[in-house]
Scaffold this motif. Structure first.
Motif, PDB file in Angstrom:
ATOM      1  N   ASN A   1     -41.468  18.940  17.847  1.00 14.59           N
ATOM      2  CA  ASN A   1     -42.432  18.243  18.709  1.00 14.59           C
ATOM      3  C   ASN A   1     -43.192  17.138  17.990  1.00 14.59           C
ATOM      4  OD1 ASN A   1     -44.607  19.447  17.286  1.00 14.59           O
ATOM      5  ND2 ASN A   1     -44.639  21.209  18.669  1.00 14.59           N
ATOM      6  N   GLY A   2     -42.953  16.987  16.695  1.00 14.31           N
ATOM      7  CA  GLY A   2     -43.538  15.869  15.954  1.00 14.31           C
ATOM      8  C   GLY A   2     -44.893  16.126  15.332  1.00 14.31           C
ATOM      9  N   ASN A   3     -45.480  17.295  15.563  1.00 13.51           N
ATOM     10  CA  ASN A   3     -46.824  17.562  15.025  1.00 13.51           C
ATOM     11  C   ASN A   3     -46.850  17.592  13.498  1.00 13.51           C
ATOM     12  OD1 ASN A   3     -47.862  17.722  17.579  1.00 13.51           O
ATOM     13  ND2 ASN A   3     -47.799  19.961  17.694  1.00 13.51           N
ATOM     14  N   GLU A   4     -45.765  18.075  12.879  1.00 16.68           N
ATOM     15  CA  GLU A   4     -45.724  18.163  11.415  1.00 16.68           C
ATOM     16  C   GLU A   4     -44.523  17.418  10.843  1.00 16.68           C
ATOM     17  OE1 GLU A   4     -45.878  22.206  10.064  1.00 16.68           O
ATOM     18  OE2 GLU A   4     -47.784  22.649  11.061  1.00 16.68           O
ATOM     19  N   TRP A   5     -43.928  16.504  11.635  1.00 13.97           N
ATOM     20  CA  TRP A   5     -42.708  15.854  11.189  1.00 13.97           C
ATOM     21  C   TRP A   5     -42.953  14.980   9.955  1.00 13.97           C
ATOM     22  CZ3 TRP A   5     -37.785  15.342  10.535  1.00 13.97           C
ATOM     23  CH2 TRP A   5     -37.247  14.107  10.160  1.00 13.97           C
ATOM     24  N   SER A   6     -42.199  15.256   8.933  1.00 12.02           N
ATOM     25  CA  SER A   6     -42.098  14.377   7.759  1.00 12.02           C
ATOM     26  C   SER A   6     -40.927  14.892   6.940  1.00 12.02           C
ATOM     27  CB  SER A   6     -43.377  14.385   6.918  1.00 12.02           C
ATOM     28  OG  SER A   6     -43.478  15.573   6.159  1.00 12.02           O
ATOM     29  N   TRP A   7     -40.363  14.044   6.142  1.00 10.76           N
ATOM     30  CA  TRP A   7     -39.245  14.475   5.302  1.00 10.76           C
ATOM     31  C   TRP A   7     -39.661  15.618   4.392  1.00 10.76           C
ATOM     32  CZ3 TRP A   7     -37.218   9.022   3.447  1.00 10.76           C
ATOM     33  CH2 TRP A   7     -36.621   8.375   4.532  1.00 10.76           C
ATOM     34  N   LYS A   8     -40.835  15.482   3.787  1.00 13.44           N
ATOM     35  CA  LYS A   8     -41.305  16.502   2.857  1.00 13.44           C
ATOM     36  C   LYS A   8     -41.482  17.843   3.560  1.00 13.44           C
ATOM     37  CE  LYS A   8     -45.142  17.711  -0.211  1.00 13.44           C
ATOM     38  NZ  LYS A   8     -46.490  17.352  -0.688  1.00 13.44           N
ATOM     39  N   ASN A   9     -42.137  17.835   4.725  1.00  9.99           N
ATOM     40  CA  ASN A   9     -42.372  19.090   5.455  1.00  9.99           C
ATOM     41  C   ASN A   9     -41.064  19.744   5.888  1.00  9.99           C
ATOM     42  OD1 ASN A   9     -45.112  18.769   5.179  1.00  9.99           O
ATOM     43  ND2 ASN A   9     -45.438  17.935   7.226  1.00  9.99           N
TER      44      ASN A   9
END
Length: 579
Positions: free
Chosen positions: A485-493
Protein backbone atom coordinates in the motif's frame (compact mmCIF):
# COMPACT_ATOMS: atom_id res chain seq x y z
CA UNK A 1 74.20 22.21 7.99
CA UNK A 2 77.54 20.57 8.67
CA UNK A 3 78.18 17.18 7.14
CA UNK A 4 76.62 14.15 8.77
CA UNK A 5 80.06 12.79 9.80
CA UNK A 6 80.95 16.00 11.60
CA UNK A 7 77.60 16.07 13.40
CA UNK A 8 77.87 12.45 14.51
CA UNK A 9 81.40 12.87 15.75
CA UNK A 10 80.52 16.06 17.67
CA UNK A 11 77.44 14.54 19.33
CA UNK A 12 79.22 11.27 20.15
CA UNK A 13 82.25 12.92 21.72
CA UNK A 14 81.29 12.42 25.36
CA UNK A 15 84.43 14.21 26.54
CA UNK A 16 82.94 17.49 25.35
CA UNK A 17 79.93 19.41 26.54
CA UNK A 18 76.81 18.49 24.58
CA UNK A 19 75.84 21.05 21.93
CA UNK A 20 72.12 21.43 22.71
CA UNK A 21 71.53 23.81 19.80
CA UNK A 22 73.04 21.33 17.32
CA UNK A 23 70.90 18.50 18.72
CA UNK A 24 67.75 20.63 18.55
CA UNK A 25 68.53 21.52 14.91
CA UNK A 26 68.99 17.86 13.98
CA UNK A 27 65.77 16.84 15.75
CA UNK A 28 63.92 19.68 14.04
CA UNK A 29 65.31 18.59 10.69
CA UNK A 30 64.15 15.02 11.34
CA UNK A 31 60.58 16.20 12.05
CA UNK A 32 60.24 18.99 9.49
CA UNK A 33 62.88 18.27 6.85
CA UNK A 34 62.43 16.33 3.62
CA UNK A 35 64.32 13.87 1.44
CA UNK A 36 68.05 13.31 1.99
CA UNK A 37 68.22 15.97 4.71
CA UNK A 38 65.60 14.19 6.80
CA UNK A 39 67.20 10.77 6.25
CA UNK A 40 70.59 12.11 7.31
CA UNK A 41 69.10 13.59 10.47
CA UNK A 42 67.39 10.27 11.24
CA UNK A 43 70.71 8.42 10.88
CA UNK A 44 72.44 10.84 13.25
CA UNK A 45 69.75 10.47 15.91
CA UNK A 46 69.64 6.68 15.56
CA UNK A 47 73.41 6.46 15.97
CA UNK A 48 73.25 8.66 19.06
CA UNK A 49 70.35 6.71 20.57
CA UNK A 50 72.17 3.38 20.11
CA UNK A 51 75.39 4.61 21.75
CA UNK A 52 75.84 2.79 25.10
CA UNK A 53 76.57 6.06 26.95
CA UNK A 54 73.79 8.11 25.33
CA UNK A 55 71.70 7.90 28.50
CA UNK A 56 74.29 10.00 30.36
CA UNK A 57 73.22 12.94 28.16
CA UNK A 58 69.55 12.70 29.09
CA UNK A 59 69.69 14.95 32.16
CA UNK A 60 71.54 17.67 30.25
CA UNK A 61 69.04 17.57 27.38
CA UNK A 62 66.02 17.70 29.68
CA UNK A 63 67.49 20.52 31.76
CA UNK A 64 68.73 22.85 29.02
CA UNK A 65 66.55 22.13 25.99
CA UNK A 66 63.33 24.08 25.51
CA UNK A 67 62.23 22.01 22.53
CA UNK A 68 59.52 19.43 23.30
CA UNK A 69 60.59 17.12 20.46
CA UNK A 70 64.19 17.11 21.70
CA UNK A 71 63.06 16.35 25.24
CA UNK A 72 60.92 13.50 23.92
CA UNK A 73 63.96 12.14 22.06
CA UNK A 74 65.93 12.16 25.34
CA UNK A 75 63.15 10.25 27.08
CA UNK A 76 63.22 7.65 24.29
CA UNK A 77 66.93 7.11 25.04
CA UNK A 78 66.12 6.67 28.73
CA UNK A 79 63.25 4.25 28.00
CA UNK A 80 65.47 2.14 25.75
CA UNK A 81 68.10 1.94 28.50
CA UNK A 82 65.53 0.74 31.05
CA UNK A 83 64.07 -1.86 28.70
CA UNK A 84 67.36 -3.31 27.45
CA UNK A 85 70.17 -2.67 29.96
CA UNK A 86 68.60 -2.08 33.36
CA UNK A 87 69.77 -5.39 34.84
CA UNK A 88 73.42 -4.76 33.98
CA UNK A 89 73.60 -1.22 35.37
CA UNK A 90 75.38 -0.76 38.72
CA UNK A 91 72.93 -0.52 41.62
CA UNK A 92 73.87 3.07 42.45
CA UNK A 93 73.11 4.16 38.86
CA UNK A 94 69.70 2.44 39.01
CA UNK A 95 68.89 4.28 42.23
CA UNK A 96 70.09 7.56 40.73
CA UNK A 97 67.93 7.14 37.61
CA UNK A 98 64.89 6.25 39.76
CA UNK A 99 65.27 9.35 41.92
CA UNK A 100 65.87 11.52 38.86
CA UNK A 101 62.68 10.30 37.12
CA UNK A 102 60.59 10.75 40.28
CA UNK A 103 61.98 14.27 40.79
CA UNK A 104 61.14 15.20 37.17
CA UNK A 105 57.58 13.89 37.55
CA UNK A 106 57.02 15.76 40.81
CA UNK A 107 58.45 18.96 39.33
CA UNK A 108 56.28 18.74 36.20
CA UNK A 109 53.04 17.59 37.82
CA UNK A 110 52.96 19.73 40.98
CA UNK A 111 51.61 22.74 39.10
CA UNK A 112 48.37 22.26 37.10
CA UNK A 113 49.35 24.84 34.44
CA UNK A 114 52.74 23.20 33.84
CA UNK A 115 51.17 19.75 33.86
CA UNK A 116 48.67 20.73 31.16
CA UNK A 117 51.31 22.47 29.05
CA UNK A 118 53.78 19.57 29.29
CA UNK A 119 51.15 16.83 28.95
CA UNK A 120 52.95 14.74 26.30
CA UNK A 121 56.29 15.02 28.08
CA UNK A 122 54.73 14.06 31.42
CA UNK A 123 52.90 11.08 29.92
CA UNK A 124 56.20 9.75 28.59
CA UNK A 125 57.81 10.22 32.00
CA UNK A 126 54.94 8.26 33.59
CA UNK A 127 55.42 5.40 31.13
CA UNK A 128 59.15 5.32 31.86
CA UNK A 129 58.51 5.22 35.61
CA UNK A 130 56.17 2.25 35.14
CA UNK A 131 58.90 0.48 33.14
CA UNK A 132 61.23 1.03 36.11
CA UNK A 133 58.58 -0.24 38.54
CA UNK A 134 58.17 -3.47 36.58
CA UNK A 135 61.86 -4.14 37.21
CA UNK A 136 62.32 -2.68 40.70
CA UNK A 137 59.06 -3.12 42.61
CA UNK A 138 58.62 -4.61 45.15
CA UNK A 139 62.11 -6.13 45.66
CA UNK A 140 64.17 -2.95 45.32
CA UNK A 141 61.40 -0.43 45.96
CA UNK A 142 59.25 -1.82 48.77
CA UNK A 143 58.00 1.60 49.85
CA UNK A 144 56.67 2.65 46.42
CA UNK A 145 52.95 2.37 47.22
CA UNK A 146 53.33 4.17 50.54
CA UNK A 147 55.40 6.91 48.90
CA UNK A 148 53.00 7.57 46.02
CA UNK A 149 49.96 7.56 48.32
CA UNK A 150 51.65 9.86 50.81
CA UNK A 151 52.75 12.31 48.11
CA UNK A 152 49.25 12.32 46.64
CA UNK A 153 47.77 13.75 49.84
CA UNK A 154 49.99 16.85 49.64
CA UNK A 155 48.99 18.29 46.27
CA UNK A 156 45.88 17.78 44.09
CA UNK A 157 47.72 18.25 40.81
CA UNK A 158 50.40 15.78 41.88
CA UNK A 159 47.67 13.39 43.04
CA UNK A 160 45.98 13.57 39.64
CA UNK A 161 49.17 12.48 37.88
CA UNK A 162 49.84 9.79 40.48
CA UNK A 163 46.43 8.33 39.65
CA UNK A 164 47.56 8.09 36.03
CA UNK A 165 50.75 6.27 37.16
CA UNK A 166 48.71 3.79 39.23
CA UNK A 167 46.39 3.21 36.28
CA UNK A 168 49.33 2.55 33.94
CA UNK A 169 50.87 0.17 36.48
CA UNK A 170 47.58 -1.71 36.82
CA UNK A 171 47.29 -2.05 33.04
CA UNK A 172 50.89 -3.27 32.71
CA UNK A 173 50.48 -5.88 35.44
CA UNK A 174 46.93 -7.13 34.84
CA UNK A 175 46.15 -6.38 31.19
CA UNK A 176 49.43 -6.44 29.24
CA UNK A 177 51.64 -8.77 31.29
CA UNK A 178 51.15 -11.77 29.00
CA UNK A 179 54.13 -11.98 26.68
CA UNK A 180 55.93 -9.09 28.39
CA UNK A 181 57.06 -10.82 31.57
CA UNK A 182 57.29 -14.35 32.96
CA UNK A 183 54.19 -15.87 34.53
CA UNK A 184 55.95 -16.06 37.89
CA UNK A 185 56.93 -12.38 37.74
CA UNK A 186 53.41 -11.37 36.68
CA UNK A 187 51.88 -13.40 39.51
CA UNK A 188 54.26 -11.85 42.04
CA UNK A 189 53.36 -8.32 40.90
CA UNK A 190 49.62 -9.10 40.96
CA UNK A 191 49.84 -10.55 44.48
CA UNK A 192 51.81 -7.50 45.62
CA UNK A 193 49.26 -5.11 44.08
CA UNK A 194 46.41 -6.92 45.85
CA UNK A 195 48.19 -7.07 49.20
CA UNK A 196 49.06 -3.36 49.15
CA UNK A 197 45.81 -2.17 47.60
CA UNK A 198 44.30 -1.02 50.91
CA UNK A 199 46.43 2.17 50.85
CA UNK A 200 45.49 2.90 47.22
CA UNK A 201 41.80 2.29 47.92
CA UNK A 202 41.87 4.64 50.92
CA UNK A 203 43.37 7.31 48.68
CA UNK A 204 40.64 6.79 46.07
CA UNK A 205 37.95 7.02 48.76
CA UNK A 206 39.57 10.16 50.17
CA UNK A 207 39.58 11.86 46.75
CA UNK A 208 36.05 10.78 45.82
CA UNK A 209 34.74 11.79 49.21
CA UNK A 210 36.35 15.20 49.64
CA UNK A 211 37.86 16.63 46.45
CA UNK A 212 36.10 19.33 44.43
CA UNK A 213 38.73 19.20 41.68
CA UNK A 214 36.95 17.95 38.54
CA UNK A 215 40.11 16.77 36.75
CA UNK A 216 41.33 14.89 39.84
CA UNK A 217 37.98 13.19 40.45
CA UNK A 218 37.79 12.19 36.78
CA UNK A 219 41.33 10.75 36.87
CA UNK A 220 40.48 8.85 40.07
CA UNK A 221 37.32 7.33 38.55
CA UNK A 222 39.28 6.39 35.42
CA UNK A 223 41.95 4.70 37.56
CA UNK A 224 39.31 2.96 39.68
CA UNK A 225 37.78 1.59 36.47
CA UNK A 226 41.06 -0.21 35.69
CA UNK A 227 41.18 -1.61 39.25
CA UNK A 228 37.67 -3.05 39.35
CA UNK A 229 38.41 -6.17 37.32
CA UNK A 230 41.04 -7.46 39.76
CA UNK A 231 40.73 -5.95 43.23
CA UNK A 232 39.50 -8.19 46.09
CA UNK A 233 35.68 -8.18 46.03
CA UNK A 234 35.38 -6.92 49.57
CA UNK A 235 36.54 -3.48 48.43
CA UNK A 236 33.58 -3.36 46.03
CA UNK A 237 30.75 -4.96 47.98
CA UNK A 238 31.69 -4.42 51.64
CA UNK A 239 32.39 -0.69 51.43
CA UNK A 240 30.31 2.32 50.39
CA UNK A 241 31.95 2.38 46.92
CA UNK A 242 28.82 1.40 44.97
CA UNK A 243 26.63 3.95 46.77
CA UNK A 244 29.25 6.66 46.23
CA UNK A 245 29.33 5.92 42.49
CA UNK A 246 25.54 5.84 42.12
CA UNK A 247 24.45 8.70 44.37
CA UNK A 248 27.39 11.11 44.11
CA UNK A 249 28.67 10.79 40.55
CA UNK A 250 26.21 8.95 38.30
CA UNK A 251 23.79 11.87 37.99
CA UNK A 252 26.54 14.46 37.36
CA UNK A 253 26.84 14.92 33.55
CA UNK A 254 30.63 15.30 33.53
CA UNK A 255 31.11 12.05 35.50
CA UNK A 256 28.21 9.89 34.36
CA UNK A 257 30.02 8.09 31.53
CA UNK A 258 33.04 6.99 33.53
CA UNK A 259 30.77 6.14 36.48
CA UNK A 260 28.55 3.97 34.29
CA UNK A 261 31.64 2.19 32.99
CA UNK A 262 32.66 1.47 36.60
CA UNK A 263 29.18 0.12 37.39
CA UNK A 264 29.37 -2.06 34.27
CA UNK A 265 32.63 -3.59 35.52
CA UNK A 266 30.92 -4.35 38.83
CA UNK A 267 27.90 -5.82 37.03
CA UNK A 268 30.19 -8.20 35.12
CA UNK A 269 31.29 -9.87 38.36
CA UNK A 270 29.64 -13.27 38.90
CA UNK A 271 29.86 -14.51 42.46
CA UNK A 272 27.05 -16.08 44.55
CA UNK A 273 27.87 -14.40 47.86
CA UNK A 274 26.72 -10.87 47.07
CA UNK A 275 23.19 -11.28 45.70
CA UNK A 276 21.79 -8.55 47.96
CA UNK A 277 24.51 -6.13 46.81
CA UNK A 278 23.76 -6.82 43.12
CA UNK A 279 20.02 -6.37 43.69
CA UNK A 280 20.69 -3.08 45.49
CA UNK A 281 23.03 -1.93 42.74
CA UNK A 282 20.35 -2.53 40.10
CA UNK A 283 17.45 -0.89 41.94
CA UNK A 284 19.47 2.17 42.97
CA UNK A 285 20.92 2.65 39.50
CA UNK A 286 17.49 2.35 37.88
CA UNK A 287 16.03 4.89 40.34
CA UNK A 288 18.74 7.40 39.39
CA UNK A 289 18.48 6.59 35.69
CA UNK A 290 14.76 7.34 35.52
CA UNK A 291 15.43 10.80 36.93
CA UNK A 292 18.27 11.45 34.46
CA UNK A 293 16.63 9.91 31.39
CA UNK A 294 12.81 9.87 31.68
CA UNK A 295 11.32 6.54 30.69
CA UNK A 296 9.38 7.96 27.71
CA UNK A 297 12.40 9.69 26.13
CA UNK A 298 12.76 8.99 22.42
CA UNK A 299 16.30 7.63 22.67
CA UNK A 300 16.67 7.20 18.91
CA UNK A 301 16.08 10.92 18.35
CA UNK A 302 18.10 11.90 21.42
CA UNK A 303 21.09 9.95 20.08
CA UNK A 304 20.78 11.44 16.59
CA UNK A 305 20.76 15.01 17.92
CA UNK A 306 23.13 14.48 20.88
CA UNK A 307 26.75 15.52 21.32
CA UNK A 308 29.55 12.97 21.70
CA UNK A 309 29.09 12.81 25.47
CA UNK A 310 25.36 12.09 25.19
CA UNK A 311 25.94 9.45 22.49
CA UNK A 312 28.64 7.80 24.62
CA UNK A 313 26.24 7.76 27.55
CA UNK A 314 23.63 5.84 25.54
CA UNK A 315 26.28 3.33 24.42
CA UNK A 316 27.55 2.95 27.99
CA UNK A 317 23.98 2.53 29.22
CA UNK A 318 23.44 -0.27 26.70
CA UNK A 319 26.61 -1.97 27.94
CA UNK A 320 25.57 -1.67 31.58
CA UNK A 321 22.02 -2.95 31.08
CA UNK A 322 23.07 -5.81 28.80
CA UNK A 323 25.92 -6.85 31.11
CA UNK A 324 23.81 -6.74 34.26
CA UNK A 325 20.76 -8.49 32.80
CA UNK A 326 22.83 -11.16 31.10
CA UNK A 327 24.59 -12.03 34.37
CA UNK A 328 21.95 -11.25 37.01
CA UNK A 329 18.46 -11.14 35.41
CA UNK A 330 17.45 -14.36 37.18
CA UNK A 331 18.37 -12.76 40.51
CA UNK A 332 16.21 -9.72 39.73
CA UNK A 333 13.34 -11.98 38.65
CA UNK A 334 13.67 -14.04 41.83
CA UNK A 335 13.63 -10.93 44.03
CA UNK A 336 10.41 -9.76 42.40
CA UNK A 337 11.87 -6.44 41.19
CA UNK A 338 9.60 -6.58 38.15
CA UNK A 339 9.07 -2.84 37.82
CA UNK A 340 12.79 -2.09 37.60
CA UNK A 341 13.34 -5.01 35.23
CA UNK A 342 10.57 -3.80 32.90
CA UNK A 343 12.06 -0.31 32.88
CA UNK A 344 15.49 -1.71 32.03
CA UNK A 345 14.02 -3.79 29.20
CA UNK A 346 12.11 -0.76 27.91
CA UNK A 347 15.33 1.27 27.79
CA UNK A 348 17.03 -1.56 25.93
CA UNK A 349 14.24 -1.77 23.37
CA UNK A 350 14.50 1.99 22.79
CA UNK A 351 18.30 1.82 22.53
CA UNK A 352 17.99 -1.05 20.02
CA UNK A 353 16.29 1.38 17.64
CA UNK A 354 19.26 3.76 17.60
CA UNK A 355 20.82 4.06 14.13
CA UNK A 356 24.32 3.05 15.25
CA UNK A 357 25.39 -0.47 14.36
CA UNK A 358 27.88 -0.89 17.22
CA UNK A 359 25.20 -0.05 19.81
CA UNK A 360 22.78 -2.43 18.10
CA UNK A 361 25.37 -5.23 18.29
CA UNK A 362 25.65 -4.70 22.05
CA UNK A 363 21.89 -5.03 22.45
CA UNK A 364 21.66 -7.94 20.00
CA UNK A 365 24.00 -10.05 22.12
CA UNK A 366 21.65 -9.71 25.09
CA UNK A 367 18.45 -10.28 23.07
CA UNK A 368 19.99 -13.43 21.61
CA UNK A 369 20.86 -14.64 25.11
CA UNK A 370 17.36 -13.88 26.44
CA UNK A 371 15.53 -15.50 23.51
CA UNK A 372 17.70 -18.61 23.75
CA UNK A 373 17.10 -18.82 27.50
CA UNK A 374 13.31 -18.57 27.12
CA UNK A 375 13.27 -21.10 24.30
CA UNK A 376 15.37 -23.66 26.19
CA UNK A 377 12.91 -23.69 29.07
CA UNK A 378 10.60 -25.76 26.87
CA UNK A 379 12.19 -26.23 23.44
CA UNK A 380 9.94 -28.99 22.07
CA UNK A 381 6.63 -28.26 23.74
CA UNK A 382 6.32 -25.08 21.71
CA UNK A 383 6.46 -27.00 18.45
CA UNK A 384 3.08 -28.49 19.22
CA UNK A 385 1.43 -25.21 20.12
CA UNK A 386 0.94 -22.37 17.67
CA UNK A 387 1.65 -18.93 19.10
CA UNK A 388 2.39 -19.74 22.72
CA UNK A 389 2.53 -16.11 23.80
CA UNK A 390 -0.51 -15.13 21.79
CA UNK A 391 -2.79 -17.49 23.70
CA UNK A 392 -3.97 -17.03 27.25
CA UNK A 393 -3.26 -19.93 29.66
CA UNK A 394 -6.89 -21.03 29.54
CA UNK A 395 -7.04 -21.06 25.75
CA UNK A 396 -4.10 -23.37 25.14
CA UNK A 397 -5.19 -26.63 23.54
CA UNK A 398 -3.32 -28.86 25.97
CA UNK A 399 -4.75 -27.09 29.00
CA UNK A 400 -1.31 -26.32 30.43
CA UNK A 401 -0.39 -22.84 31.56
CA UNK A 402 2.33 -20.72 29.96
CA UNK A 403 5.50 -20.37 32.01
CA UNK A 404 5.30 -17.18 34.09
CA UNK A 405 8.72 -16.15 32.81
CA UNK A 406 7.60 -16.29 29.18
CA UNK A 407 4.44 -14.41 30.07
CA UNK A 408 6.48 -11.68 31.75
CA UNK A 409 8.81 -11.20 28.78
CA UNK A 410 6.12 -11.61 26.07
CA UNK A 411 5.47 -7.87 25.37
CA UNK A 412 9.19 -7.08 25.18
CA UNK A 413 9.84 -10.09 22.95
CA UNK A 414 7.13 -8.90 20.56
CA UNK A 415 8.80 -5.50 20.31
CA UNK A 416 12.09 -7.20 19.62
CA UNK A 417 10.61 -9.22 16.77
CA UNK A 418 9.54 -5.96 15.15
CA UNK A 419 13.00 -4.43 15.54
CA UNK A 420 14.80 -7.56 14.28
CA UNK A 421 12.56 -7.73 11.20
CA UNK A 422 12.97 -4.00 10.53
CA UNK A 423 16.76 -4.06 10.87
CA UNK A 424 17.71 -7.48 9.45
CA UNK A 425 21.27 -7.46 8.09
CA UNK A 426 22.16 -8.45 4.52
CA UNK A 427 22.71 -12.21 4.00
CA UNK A 428 25.75 -13.55 2.21
CA UNK A 429 23.72 -14.78 -0.77
CA UNK A 430 22.39 -11.32 -1.70
CA UNK A 431 24.42 -9.83 -4.54
CA UNK A 432 22.27 -6.87 -5.66
CA UNK A 433 22.68 -3.87 -3.36
CA UNK A 434 22.03 -0.12 -3.27
CA UNK A 435 25.26 1.90 -3.31
CA UNK A 436 25.94 5.26 -1.65
CA UNK A 437 24.56 7.08 -4.72
CA UNK A 438 21.21 5.28 -4.53
CA UNK A 439 22.00 3.10 -7.55
CA UNK A 440 21.29 -0.63 -7.80
CA UNK A 441 24.58 -2.45 -8.40
CA UNK A 442 26.04 -5.92 -8.14
CA UNK A 443 28.22 -6.46 -5.08
CA UNK A 444 31.58 -8.07 -5.75
CA UNK A 445 33.25 -7.81 -2.32
CA UNK A 446 31.73 -9.70 0.61
CA UNK A 447 31.05 -7.64 3.72
CA UNK A 448 32.20 -10.06 6.42
CA UNK A 449 30.96 -7.81 9.22
CA UNK A 450 27.44 -7.74 7.75
CA UNK A 451 27.51 -11.53 7.27
CA UNK A 452 28.44 -12.06 10.91
CA UNK A 453 25.71 -9.65 12.02
CA UNK A 454 23.16 -11.45 9.83
CA UNK A 455 24.02 -14.82 11.37
CA UNK A 456 23.49 -13.44 14.89
CA UNK A 457 20.23 -11.75 13.92
CA UNK A 458 18.98 -14.84 12.10
CA UNK A 459 19.64 -17.04 15.13
CA UNK A 460 17.86 -14.55 17.39
CA UNK A 461 14.85 -14.23 15.09
CA UNK A 462 14.57 -18.02 14.79
CA UNK A 463 14.43 -18.26 18.59
CA UNK A 464 11.82 -15.49 18.66
CA UNK A 465 9.78 -17.29 16.02
CA UNK A 466 9.89 -20.55 17.95
CA UNK A 467 8.58 -18.67 20.98
CA UNK A 468 5.59 -17.31 19.04
CA UNK A 469 5.40 -17.97 15.31
CA UNK A 470 1.94 -16.36 15.11
CA UNK A 471 3.30 -13.01 16.27
CA UNK A 472 6.26 -13.24 13.87
CA UNK A 473 3.88 -14.00 10.98
CA UNK A 474 1.59 -11.15 12.01
CA UNK A 475 4.41 -8.59 12.01
CA UNK A 476 5.84 -9.78 8.69
CA UNK A 477 2.43 -9.85 7.01
CA UNK A 478 1.64 -6.37 8.31
CA UNK A 479 4.94 -5.02 6.98
CA UNK A 480 4.34 -6.73 3.61
CA UNK A 481 0.97 -5.02 3.34
CA UNK A 482 2.64 -1.70 4.14
CA UNK A 483 4.99 -2.31 1.23
CA UNK A 484 2.09 -2.97 -1.13
CA UNK A 485 0.00 0.00 0.00
CA UNK A 486 3.04 2.28 -0.06
CA UNK A 487 3.08 3.28 3.62
CA UNK A 488 6.57 1.83 4.18
CA UNK A 489 7.75 1.39 0.59
CA UNK A 490 11.48 1.79 0.09
CA UNK A 491 14.23 -0.42 -1.23
CA UNK A 492 15.82 -0.62 2.20
CA UNK A 493 12.58 -1.56 3.98
CA UNK A 494 11.73 -4.20 1.37
CA UNK A 495 15.22 -5.69 1.53
CA UNK A 496 15.30 -6.02 5.31
CA UNK A 497 11.79 -7.51 5.36
CA UNK A 498 12.59 -10.13 2.72
CA UNK A 499 15.89 -11.01 4.40
CA UNK A 500 13.97 -11.50 7.64
CA UNK A 501 11.36 -13.69 5.91
CA UNK A 502 14.13 -15.82 4.42
CA UNK A 503 15.95 -16.12 7.74
CA UNK A 504 13.15 -18.00 9.55
CA UNK A 505 12.94 -20.86 7.05
CA UNK A 506 12.12 -24.06 8.95
CA UNK A 507 11.08 -22.29 12.15
CA UNK A 508 7.34 -22.84 11.53
CA UNK A 509 5.23 -25.96 11.05
CA UNK A 510 5.19 -27.01 7.42
CA UNK A 511 1.52 -26.11 6.91
CA UNK A 512 1.93 -22.71 8.57
CA UNK A 513 5.05 -22.09 6.53
CA UNK A 514 3.25 -22.99 3.30
CA UNK A 515 0.35 -20.64 4.02
CA UNK A 516 2.62 -17.78 5.03
CA UNK A 517 5.04 -18.20 2.13
CA UNK A 518 2.32 -18.35 -0.53
CA UNK A 519 0.90 -15.10 0.82
CA UNK A 520 4.32 -13.46 0.91
CA UNK A 521 5.27 -14.50 -2.63
CA UNK A 522 1.91 -13.40 -4.04
CA UNK A 523 2.28 -10.00 -2.37
CA UNK A 524 5.81 -9.62 -3.75
CA UNK A 525 4.78 -10.63 -7.27
CA UNK A 526 1.88 -8.19 -7.08
CA UNK A 527 4.24 -5.48 -5.87
CA UNK A 528 6.51 -6.15 -8.85
CA UNK A 529 3.57 -5.75 -11.25
CA UNK A 530 2.53 -2.56 -9.46
CA UNK A 531 5.88 -0.75 -9.38
CA UNK A 532 7.27 0.99 -12.42
CA UNK A 533 10.92 1.39 -13.27
CA UNK A 534 13.70 -1.06 -13.99
CA UNK A 535 15.53 -0.52 -10.68
CA UNK A 536 12.38 -1.05 -8.61
CA UNK A 537 11.60 -4.28 -10.42
CA UNK A 538 15.21 -5.47 -10.12
CA UNK A 539 15.15 -5.01 -6.35
CA UNK A 540 11.80 -6.78 -5.98
CA UNK A 541 12.87 -9.63 -8.31
CA UNK A 542 16.10 -10.20 -6.40
CA UNK A 543 14.13 -10.33 -3.15
CA UNK A 544 11.68 -12.87 -4.59
CA UNK A 545 14.59 -15.01 -5.74
CA UNK A 546 16.17 -14.80 -2.30
CA UNK A 547 12.99 -15.62 -0.33
CA UNK A 548 12.06 -18.56 -2.58
CA UNK A 549 15.60 -19.94 -2.41
CA UNK A 550 15.50 -20.01 1.38
CA UNK A 551 12.53 -22.42 1.54
CA UNK A 552 13.63 -25.69 -0.15
CA UNK A 553 11.10 -27.72 1.89
CA UNK A 554 8.26 -25.74 0.34
CA UNK A 555 9.68 -25.83 -3.20
CA UNK A 556 10.22 -29.61 -3.14
CA UNK A 557 6.57 -30.07 -2.24
CA UNK A 558 5.15 -27.55 -4.76
CA UNK A 559 6.72 -27.97 -8.16
CA UNK A 560 3.97 -26.04 -9.92
CA UNK A 561 4.54 -22.99 -7.78
CA UNK A 562 8.30 -23.28 -8.27
CA UNK A 563 7.84 -23.41 -12.05
CA UNK A 564 5.65 -20.28 -12.02
CA UNK A 565 8.12 -18.29 -9.92
CA UNK A 566 11.14 -19.38 -11.96
CA UNK A 567 9.39 -18.49 -15.23
CA UNK A 568 8.56 -15.08 -13.80
CA UNK A 569 12.15 -14.55 -12.75
CA UNK A 570 13.38 -15.47 -16.24
CA UNK A 571 11.05 -12.82 -17.58
CA UNK A 572 12.61 -10.31 -15.20
CA UNK A 573 16.12 -11.31 -16.24
CA UNK A 574 15.28 -10.96 -19.95
CA UNK A 575 13.69 -7.58 -19.27
CA UNK A 576 10.28 -8.42 -20.72
CA UNK A 577 8.39 -6.76 -17.86
CA UNK A 578 10.96 -4.42 -16.39
CA UNK A 579 9.75 -1.27 -18.16
Amino acid sequence: MATMTEQVSKLLDFSQKLDITLLENIVGCMYTGTGDQQRAAQEVLTTLKEHPDAWTRVDTILEFSNNQQTKYFALQILEQLIKTRWKVLPRNQCEGIKKYIVALIIKTSSDPVTMEREKTYLNKLNIILVQVLKREWPKNWESFVGEIVGASRTNESLCQNNMVILKLLSEEVFDFSAGNMTQMKAKHLKDTMCSEFAQIFELCQFVLGSSQNVALVNATLDTLLRFLNWIPLGYIFETDLIDTLIFKFFNVPMFRNITLQCLTEVAAVTVPNYDAAFAGLFSKTMAQLVQMLPIHTNIKEAYASGQDQEQNFIQNLALFLCTFLKEHALLVEKNGSNEDLLKALHYLVMISEVEEIEIFKICLEYWNSLAASLYRENPFGQLQIVGLFSLSPSSRPDGNTISPRRQFYAPVISQMRYIMISRMAKPEEVLVVENENGEVVREFMKDTDAISLYKSMRETLVYLTHLDCVDTERIMTEKLHNQVNGNEWSWKNLNTLCWAIGSISGAMHEEDEKRFLVTAIKDLLGLCEQKKGKDNKAIIASNIMYVVGQYPRFLRAHWKFLKTVVNKLFEFMHGKQLI
